[in-house]
Motif scaffolding. Sequence first.
Motif, PDB file in Angstrom:
ATOM      1  N   ARG A  78      48.821  46.537  29.343  1.00  0.00           N
ATOM      2  CA  ARG A  78      48.277  45.517  30.238  1.00  0.00           C
ATOM      3  C   ARG A  78      49.390  45.057  31.154  1.00  0.00           C
ATOM      4  N   SER A  79      49.115  45.020  32.458  1.00  0.00           N
ATOM      5  CA  SER A  79      50.097  44.572  33.445  1.00  0.00           C
ATOM      6  C   SER A  79      49.455  43.476  34.289  1.00  0.00           C
ATOM      7  N   VAL A  80      49.990  42.277  34.209  1.00  0.00           N
ATOM      8  CA  VAL A  80      49.447  41.128  34.929  1.00  0.00           C
ATOM      9  C   VAL A  80      50.476  40.634  35.934  1.00  0.00           C
ATOM     10  N   GLY A  81      50.065  40.503  37.190  1.00  0.00           N
ATOM     11  CA  GLY A  81      50.924  39.960  38.227  1.00  0.00           C
ATOM     12  C   GLY A  81      50.491  38.565  38.598  1.00  0.00           C
ATOM     13  N   VAL A  82      51.442  37.658  38.724  1.00  0.00           N
ATOM     14  CA  VAL A  82      51.159  36.266  39.068  1.00  0.00           C
ATOM     15  C   VAL A  82      51.953  35.896  40.316  1.00  0.00           C
ATOM     16  N   ASP A  83      51.291  35.276  41.269  1.00  0.00           N
ATOM     17  CA  ASP A  83      51.965  34.802  42.478  1.00  0.00           C
ATOM     18  C   ASP A  83      51.216  33.572  42.977  1.00  0.00           C
ATOM     19  N   SER A  84      51.943  32.645  43.573  1.00  0.00           N
ATOM     20  CA  SER A  84      51.320  31.409  44.053  1.00  0.00           C
ATOM     21  C   SER A  84      50.639  31.568  45.399  1.00  0.00           C
ATOM     22  N   CYS A  85      50.861  32.707  46.080  1.00  0.00           N
ATOM     23  CA  CYS A  85      50.313  32.922  47.412  1.00  0.00           C
ATOM     24  C   CYS A  85      49.034  33.772  47.349  1.00  0.00           C
ATOM     25  N   TYR A 123      45.617  40.619  38.580  1.00  0.00           N
ATOM     26  CA  TYR A 123      46.410  39.729  39.423  1.00  0.00           C
ATOM     27  C   TYR A 123      45.826  38.334  39.359  1.00  0.00           C
ATOM     28  N   VAL A 124      46.708  37.330  39.294  1.00  0.00           N
ATOM     29  CA  VAL A 124      46.292  35.940  39.137  1.00  0.00           C
ATOM     30  C   VAL A 124      47.043  35.087  40.155  1.00  0.00           C
TER      31      VAL A 124
END
Length: 237
Positions: free
Chosen positions: A52-59, A85-86
Motif C-alpha cells: 500500500r502506498s499513500v501520498g499526502v499533500d496539503s495542496c 492520495y489524500v
Amino acid sequence: MSTHPTAFSAADRFTLRTALDALGGVRGLDTLDLACGHGGIVRLLASGGARRSVGVDSCPERIRRARAHQPGHASEASEGSSVEYVVADTAGMPQLGPFDLATAVYLFNHAPDRPVLHAMFRSIRANLRAGGRLLAIVPNAGAFPRVDWSPYGVRILDRVVDGDAPLLKAQFLTEPPRHFEYREWTHADFAEAAVEAGFATVGWQPGRPPPAEAERDEEYWTAYRAWPVSSLMTCTA
C-alpha cells in the motif's frame, strides 16, 4: 564543469533510494509519503512492490495531478499494490495507517513554528507501527552565507531572524528562477521533535550524490560532499 539545475535533486533521489535499499526494499510494506507533490515517490514505492502506498499533500491541485498520474502499467506499480492520495496537512493528518514506512522530502523545513513542527512528528508517529521507519530528507542549516549551492541548482538569497527559526529566502535556478522560502530548523530541532513524538531512535546520514558521470564528474561532486544541501534523517518508531 556543468551547472545543472537539478543536481541537488538527483543527490536527494540517490540518497533516498540507497536508504530504501539498505532497509531491504519496500516489497510487501505499507508505505506513506508526506508532502508527496505530484506523486513521484509514491510511484517509486509502488513500483518497488509496496503493498500500500499513500501520498499526502496539503495542496488539492498537487493531489489532483498525482491522481492523474496513477500507475498504469507494470513498470510503475507491482501487481497487487494499492495507491492512494489524500489531501491533508501533516500536522493535522487523520489516522491513515498503520504503516511500516514513512518518507518525507523537504517537509519539516516548512513548519512555520515549533508547535507545528512537533505536531508533524506526532502525526507521523501515530501512523506508524511499532518498529516502523521514517526516512526524511531535510536541508542542512548553517550554510548561508558561507556556502554557495548555485552549481547544484539552488541559491540562498537572504536569512531573516524571525520566530522560532530563521526564514531563508531562496530560489531554484531554473529558467526563469523560482523563488521560495523555508525555515532553517537545525538537526537538534528535528531530533527534539522526533523524540517528543515517541520515536525510539534518531539518526543522520549526509546527502549522497550519485556516481560521477561526464556531465557531473568527481570534482563536481567532491565540492558538494563537503557541505551537501541536505541530510537524511532516519527515525525508528
